[in-house]
Design an enzyme around this catalytic site. Structure first.
Site, mmCIF file in Angstrom:
data_model
loop_
_atom_site.group_PDB
_atom_site.id
_atom_site.type_symbol
_atom_site.label_atom_id
_atom_site.label_comp_id
_atom_site.label_asym_id
_atom_site.label_seq_id
_atom_site.Cartn_x
_atom_site.Cartn_y
_atom_site.Cartn_z
ATOM 1 N N TYR A 1 -8.317 15.708 -8.093
ATOM 2 C CA TYR A 1 -7.526 14.776 -8.904
ATOM 3 C C TYR A 1 -6.484 15.535 -9.725
ATOM 4 C CZ TYR A 1 -6.417 10.932 -12.067
ATOM 5 O OH TYR A 1 -5.750 9.961 -12.785
ATOM 6 N N ASP B 1 0.866 -1.170 0.000
ATOM 7 C CA ASP B 1 0.000 0.000 0.000
ATOM 8 C C ASP B 1 0.906 1.224 0.000
ATOM 9 O OD1 ASP B 1 -1.688 2.176 0.628
ATOM 10 O OD2 ASP B 1 -3.006 0.939 1.855
ATOM 11 N N LYS C 1 -2.217 15.101 -9.373
ATOM 12 C CA LYS C 1 -1.364 14.722 -10.502
ATOM 13 C C LYS C 1 -0.458 15.875 -10.932
ATOM 14 C CE LYS C 1 -2.779 10.463 -11.029
ATOM 15 N NZ LYS C 1 -1.850 9.322 -10.875
ATOM 16 N N SER D 1 -1.287 12.325 -15.279
ATOM 17 C CA SER D 1 -2.535 12.372 -16.045
ATOM 18 C C SER D 1 -2.580 13.662 -16.841
ATOM 19 C CB SER D 1 -3.746 12.322 -15.100
ATOM 20 O OG SER D 1 -4.951 12.502 -15.821
#
Length: 269
Positions: free
Chosen positions: A144, A52, A148, A131
């Site tokens: 998000y 993890d 990124k 991304s």
């Protein structure tokens, strides 16, 4: 020639699985990671380690097993991540913290753990999967985009810091690809009385449609191999549809307000 050893985080599904399989087909020894190995009893594509990225102790244990087996680590693909959508005002702080822990701090945890190994070897490659959404602030994907985008900037700094050790780091920013990301994505609740209800709902539908109609994630894997074969890799790479890649170029050259207007028109906001 000695087989290169690769570790792909988040390798049990989606883009990570495609990268692992493609690298295996091209002569690399691949290890993937998954948070819960007990749920992967039917997985046989390549070796999986339980890890993890939010928990350094699991990273240490996974790397111990890998080094015990292979004695070296040549490539880290930082792919593990989590999707998150929602109006910024209504996104719970714990969901925001988890996104940053997974998408930003997690890759840094991995890098901190592998750098001593690569420095001792005098060589290593790291590819951070970011991304295209991290190149711009997208509505209802602000968290998000931020996670990124932060990894993009941290990579630029890291390249300068580790260059003398023979470690080469790049980012690869995919656009939309057909994966199961929507199933695992965190969605801020769509409250009936929310002032964002209609635009958030329509944007969420558009996002899911883009993923459903997207290309095969093996195209990301193709790009990874090309990067690894480049003896002098660039800082940033992109992979996706023409319009997704072109949108990054447009942002670089258009006035900010004009680019914002294009985004508003695209999302009908």
């Amino acid at each position: 020639m000695e087989m290169k050893v690769v570790l792909v985080t988040g390798g049990s599904s989606g883009i990570g699985r495609s990268i692992g399989n493609y690298l295996g087909e091209h002569g690399y020894k691949v290890y993937g990671t998954t948070r819960d190995l007990s749920k992967q009893s039917d997985f046989g594509d390549f070796d999986l380690l339980e890890l993890d990225v939010r928990k350094p102790e699991t990273i240490e244990e996974a790397l111990r097993k890998l080094m015990e087996n292979e004695g070296r680590l040549d490539v880290l693909i930082n792919n593990a991540g989590v999707g998150i959508t929602g109006p910024l005002e209504e996104t719970p702080n714990d969901a925001i913290h988890n996104a940053f822990e997974t998408n930003f701090t997690g890759p840094l945890n991995m890098i901190k753990a592998v750098l001593p190994i690569m420095r001792k070897q005098g060589s290593g490659r790291i590819i951070n999967i970011t991304s295209i959404a991290g190149k711009m602030g997208l509505p209802y994907r602000g968290v998000y985009s931020a996670t990124k985008g932060a990894l993009d900037l941290a990579t630029e700094a890291l390249r300068l810091e580790v260059r003398e050790f023979g470690v080469k780091i790049s980012t690869l920013a995919p656009g939309d690809f057909k994966t199961n990301i929507a199933a695992g994505r965190y969605h801020a609740p769509l409250h009936p009385d929310s002032p964002y209800r209609e635009p958030y709902g329509s944007t969420l539908k558009m996002i899911d449609e883009h993923v459903d109609q997207a290309g095969d994630p093996v195209l990301v894997a193709h790009k990874v191999v090309r990067i690894l074969r480049d003896s002098s890799p660039a800082v940033h790479y992109k992979v996706g549809s023409f319009m997704q890649r072109f949108s990054v170029l447009l942002k670089r050259f258009l006035p900010a307000k004009l680019y914002e207007r294009l985004l508003r028109n695209h999302y009908k906001l």
